[in-house]
Design an enzyme around this catalytic site. Sequence first.
Site, PDB file in Angstrom:
ATOM      1  N   ASN A 188       0.838  -1.191   0.000  1.00 65.40           N
ATOM      2  CA  ASN A 188       0.000   0.000   0.000  1.00 65.40           C
ATOM      3  C   ASN A 188       0.879   1.250   0.000  1.00 65.40           C
ATOM      4  O   ASN A 188       1.594   1.519   0.973  1.00 65.40           O
ATOM      5  CB  ASN A 188      -0.908   0.033   1.225  1.00 65.40           C
ATOM      6  CG  ASN A 188      -1.619   1.370   1.382  1.00 65.40           C
ATOM      7  OD1 ASN A 188      -2.620   1.630   0.720  1.00 65.40           O
ATOM      8  ND2 ASN A 188      -1.097   2.242   2.236  1.00 65.40           N
ATOM      9  N   GLU A 189       0.863   1.984  -1.108  1.00 68.47           N
ATOM     10  CA  GLU A 189       1.455   3.326  -1.235  1.00 68.47           C
ATOM     11  C   GLU A 189       2.970   3.387  -1.071  1.00 68.47           C
ATOM     12  O   GLU A 189       3.529   4.477  -0.919  1.00 68.47           O
ATOM     13  CB  GLU A 189       0.769   4.319  -0.273  1.00 68.47           C
ATOM     14  CG  GLU A 189      -0.706   4.533  -0.603  1.00 68.47           C
ATOM     15  CD  GLU A 189      -1.369   5.623   0.221  1.00 68.47           C
ATOM     16  OE1 GLU A 189      -0.726   6.155   1.158  1.00 68.47           O
ATOM     17  OE2 GLU A 189      -2.534   5.945  -0.052  1.00 68.47           O
ATOM     18  N   ASP A 190       3.667   2.265  -1.134  1.00 69.17           N
ATOM     19  CA  ASP A 190       5.128   2.326  -1.034  1.00 69.17           C
ATOM     20  C   ASP A 190       5.747   2.980  -2.265  1.00 69.17           C
ATOM     21  O   ASP A 190       6.812   3.614  -2.164  1.00 69.17           O
ATOM     22  CB  ASP A 190       5.698   0.922  -0.834  1.00 69.17           C
ATOM     23  CG  ASP A 190       5.389   0.381   0.558  1.00 69.17           C
ATOM     24  OD1 ASP A 190       4.640   1.045   1.295  1.00 69.17           O
ATOM     25  OD2 ASP A 190       5.894  -0.707   0.901  1.00 69.17           O
ATOM     26  N   SER A 239      -0.350  -0.828  -4.659  1.00 63.71           N
ATOM     27  CA  SER A 239      -1.561  -0.021  -4.772  1.00 63.71           C
ATOM     28  C   SER A 239      -1.266   1.353  -4.187  1.00 63.71           C
ATOM     29  O   SER A 239      -1.044   1.464  -2.983  1.00 63.71           O
ATOM     30  CB  SER A 239      -2.725  -0.677  -4.021  1.00 63.71           C
ATOM     31  OG  SER A 239      -3.905   0.082  -4.135  1.00 63.71           O
TER      32      SER A 239
END
Length: 736
Positions: A322-324, A377
Amino acid sequence: MFLAYRIDVTDELRSKDRHVLEIEFDSAFLRAKRIQEQDPGHNWASFNGDPSRLCVRKAQYHWGWDWGPLLMTAGIWRDVRLEVYSGRVSDLRINTTLGADYQTAEVAIFAEVDSVLPGSYKMQFTLCLHGKEVAQDKVLVTDSTAKASFHLKQPSLWWPHGYGEQALYELSVSLTNGKDELYHVTKRFGIRTAEVIQQPDKHGKSFFFRINGVDIFCGGSCWIPADSLLPTITPERYRKWIALMVAGSQVMVRVWGGGTYEDDSFYDACDELGILVWQDFMFACGNYPTWPTLLQSIRDEAVYNVRRLRHHPSIAIYVGNNEDYQVQEQSELTYNYEDKNPENWLKTDFPARYIYEKLLPDVVKEHSPSTFYHPGSPWGDGKQTSDPTVGDLHQWNVWHGTQEKYQIFNTLGGRFNSEFGMEAFPHTSTVDYFVENETDRYPESHVIDFHNKAAGHERRLATYLAENLRTAADMETYIYQTQVIQAETMTYGYRSWRRQWGDERHCGGALLWQLNDCWPTISWAIVDYFLRPKPAYYAVARVLRPLAIGVYREHHDWSVAHAQPPKTSKYSLWIASSLQRDLTGRVELRFISINTGLEVRDPIVRDNLWVVPNGTTDIVVDGIIDHTVYPEPHVLAARLWVDNRLVARDVDWPQPLKYLDFSDRGLEVKRTIEPTGQQRLAITARKPVKCLVFEERDGVTLSDSAVDVVPGDEQIVTVIGLREEEKPLAWKFLGQ
């Protein structure tokens, strides 16, 4: 935290002494700090929580997030048991292959056996559906493995709810030594295909899901852990959450990467009730290090969880993080998309790319090859994560970022909107739960602010309230007004993006942030910690129904126009359908004065209108409202009938709502008790009413709430679980 451990204690138990099992837990917080200090050269870029969390394979939200407290739990959080065996099934893998015509299926089964004693072992595989046996096979165990395959004709398929049956086959496996059963295990699985369609089109590159050959618009929610204390979540509580999604017409839940690989009962509920699962791996908002020992731990974690979860038909996609990749972009870490050598990635200041584009996809390919893998994502094939033409998108320029007006959500989406949201207070009863002293019971109190972990929430809430509503200072009205804004925001997002589904799958789905809370708090959740739906829950449910009608007038930015009204307004009218069959309907669009409740012009009526299956039917594309002819503020009230049954409504209001006069609405709510015990609320109004919300009580279920009511259109809300002798539900509407 994300691994199971098997420890052979045979030798320890040979003596007859009393035995004690002790498990000592280190402080994850302090250990992470010490580990971080050993690598000062790594760039510890992160959002949320202390960056040292990146060192430790523990639920990242325990370090605190912008919706949850810093609560560093420690302890046994899943089953501990002592097993005694001479032989056991150590792994059971079920691969299903559907024929091209969906009329046949091959079920291939692979079992691994862990045996203590030498000898001959047999295994029996029994396949059942709805309690009836459909196939059976007995095989010898060879080299610690056993295999079987079944050919099924006319297989029962697993579908998301609303598209077909949630058929679950049960496989029973019995291991014997020829005379005694040594081990028995059962697994349920579904037969279905799940594809993510990514192909070039006029909008860029598509991103949508196709189940059993049917394109599915995936409207749903993101899921965070349902408690800060995970062992308190019972299977019944999980099921209630998933049942709420089904009742709310949602078809997909995204298990977010900063929480946990959820309990088996969570996925069981999704299988049984027909909710697709977008499963993140547990990495969130950070530049993770890649020491060899950590990589091995991550590999073990991924193998364990993919093997644990792969039989669930609900799981449609695995996603690396998530959002890395957003952390990589904002921190300007090295990312050369053209460099395809994984060993090179480990030498950059963004070594975590190796995890998402090498380690995890290799694990998925080996252990669950039929499941689609997506590196992150959001992620868009090497393009910027904010690129709306490819991949999935986290659209946070409403609330965060540039704080755009929610009324223009139709211009802000991407190919798949996997995060977006708006904060709102929970219901008054939940606020009263955590506000213990009456002196703290006001919107800006210390206690209230402590229960909102979002940075800058004060100015963001104030902005959206002041732009749209006549703000109020009393607690009840303030709570309600934040809920109105959240409901409006979700409506504008889902309504426009679902319409885009019919435009060559321009938008493949939308997953709001977030479904739930991990404690009683103020957040983006549409259902609070106590499973009490906020008004936005009902607004989303209406937009995502199998048949929904939409009406929308273009946004007029009053601030840019220096509060001057528009001379003309364009408007659109359409039907969104997820049904697979043709049907005809009747559509009506009325133009009703907000001040008088009278119609300001003749309605638009379309009879025998063909409704496009699994797509969008545009009825009015560029309608024009001439405000010199129709100066009175009015709503656009749309209705859809199919087979002489009213199936959908939508109401478009002039924006912003603060400029409208909501006095003297003439609202009536008449209650009747039916023989079944459920209550029936008949709602009428003399003038248009905005966002009529009913009180939420535990154990009471509403068929609808947060409804807009217009003259000449009685609406019915059913209430289940409220006894006749109990006090009727309270309600409120905008401007009351």
